[in-house]
Design a protein around this motif. Sequence first.
Motif, PDB file in Angstrom:
ATOM      1  N   SER A   1       0.868   8.027   3.752  1.00  0.00           N
ATOM      2  CA  SER A   1      -0.408   8.701   3.489  1.00  0.00           C
ATOM      3  C   SER A   1      -0.388   9.407   2.138  1.00  0.00           C
ATOM      4  O   SER A   1      -1.392   9.423   1.413  1.00  0.00           O
ATOM      5  CB  SER A   1      -0.708   9.711   4.599  1.00  0.00           C
TER       6      SER A   1
ATOM      7  N   ARG B   1      -1.961   4.838  -9.739  1.00  0.00           N
ATOM      8  CA  ARG B   1      -2.357   3.648  -8.986  1.00  0.00           C
ATOM      9  C   ARG B   1      -1.586   2.427  -9.472  1.00  0.00           C
ATOM     10  O   ARG B   1      -1.166   1.580  -8.672  1.00  0.00           O
ATOM     11  CB  ARG B   1      -3.864   3.418  -9.113  1.00  0.00           C
TER      12      ARG B   1
ATOM     13  N   TRP C   1       7.491   0.386  -2.144  1.00  0.00           N
ATOM     14  CA  TRP C   1       7.248  -0.161  -0.807  1.00  0.00           C
ATOM     15  C   TRP C   1       8.480  -0.784  -0.170  1.00  0.00           C
ATOM     16  O   TRP C   1       8.376  -1.402   0.892  1.00  0.00           O
ATOM     17  CB  TRP C   1       6.132  -1.210  -0.890  1.00  0.00           C
TER      18      TRP C   1
ATOM     19  N   ASN D   1       0.855   0.241  -7.008  1.00  0.00           N
ATOM     20  CA  ASN D   1       0.487  -1.147  -6.718  1.00  0.00           C
ATOM     21  C   ASN D   1       1.384  -2.185  -7.381  1.00  0.00           C
ATOM     22  O   ASN D   1       1.370  -3.352  -6.982  1.00  0.00           O
ATOM     23  CB  ASN D   1      -0.962  -1.400  -7.140  1.00  0.00           C
TER      24      ASN D   1
ATOM     25  N   THR E   1      -0.620   6.773  -0.674  1.00  0.00           N
ATOM     26  CA  THR E   1      -2.009   6.322  -0.810  1.00  0.00           C
ATOM     27  C   THR E   1      -2.858   7.367  -1.519  1.00  0.00           C
ATOM     28  O   THR E   1      -3.676   7.035  -2.390  1.00  0.00           O
ATOM     29  CB  THR E   1      -2.601   6.022   0.576  1.00  0.00           C
TER      30      THR E   1
ATOM     31  N   SER F   1      -2.075   7.421  -5.239  1.00  0.00           N
ATOM     32  CA  SER F   1      -2.647   6.299  -5.988  1.00  0.00           C
ATOM     33  C   SER F   1      -4.128   6.496  -6.281  1.00  0.00           C
ATOM     34  O   SER F   1      -4.677   5.862  -7.187  1.00  0.00           O
ATOM     35  CB  SER F   1      -2.446   4.994  -5.213  1.00  0.00           C
TER      36      SER F   1
END
Length: 206
Positions: free
Chosen positions: A31, A44, A54, A48, A34, A37
């Motif tokens: 969270s 961002r 990740w 990404n 996110t 980003s």
Amino acid sequence: MDDARVLPTTLLDLLSNAIVLRQTAPYIPVSSITALSATCRSFRDIVNSQSDVWRYLDLTKIAQIDTSPIDVGGVTWRAERMDESLTEDDFYAGPLRGIFSNLHQRRILKYVQTLILDGLSVPADLVREIVAEDRYSVRTLSIREAKHLNQSKLQQVLRYAIRPTRAEGTPKLKALYFFGPKDAARYMIGQQQRLEGSQALGYARV
């Protein structure tokens, strides 16, 4: 130039460093990643495009659903079904499949190597997808105290994954945490993640 001030290091500077990012990302909740980003384009782009963000994905806090029985007298189950072909496993796997689909569309799912699904609804068919489908690159999977997981079906999935006639280089999965309390799995996988980071820096366990 002697009077020039040295600007303090910013969060963007830190996360732009691959070594810092690799060691920090596993401790940042999804969270928060996110939310970060969404603050600006620079963050961002990091979220990404950098695989280290990740590599370690813990979904235990964001993929909870109502796990009460869905077929009490058949009434609740029929009320929840959107399609007569929907199976019970499909119903319970729905929330996680939705998350994985979103990550795949954003070209992020391929970066996930350590996946924690402790205590969530993880039917055996979803485990099969994680182990067998090319869009996943999961090497370490934790499903301790997973709900709606048929152990017999799970055994079938694992036997098929390691069959003698399997394709070379498969399965990608190298470690599966199933037994024991879910909190212990998170600690152990965290230790493994830190070890991977140390090895990437040129250190090895003695």
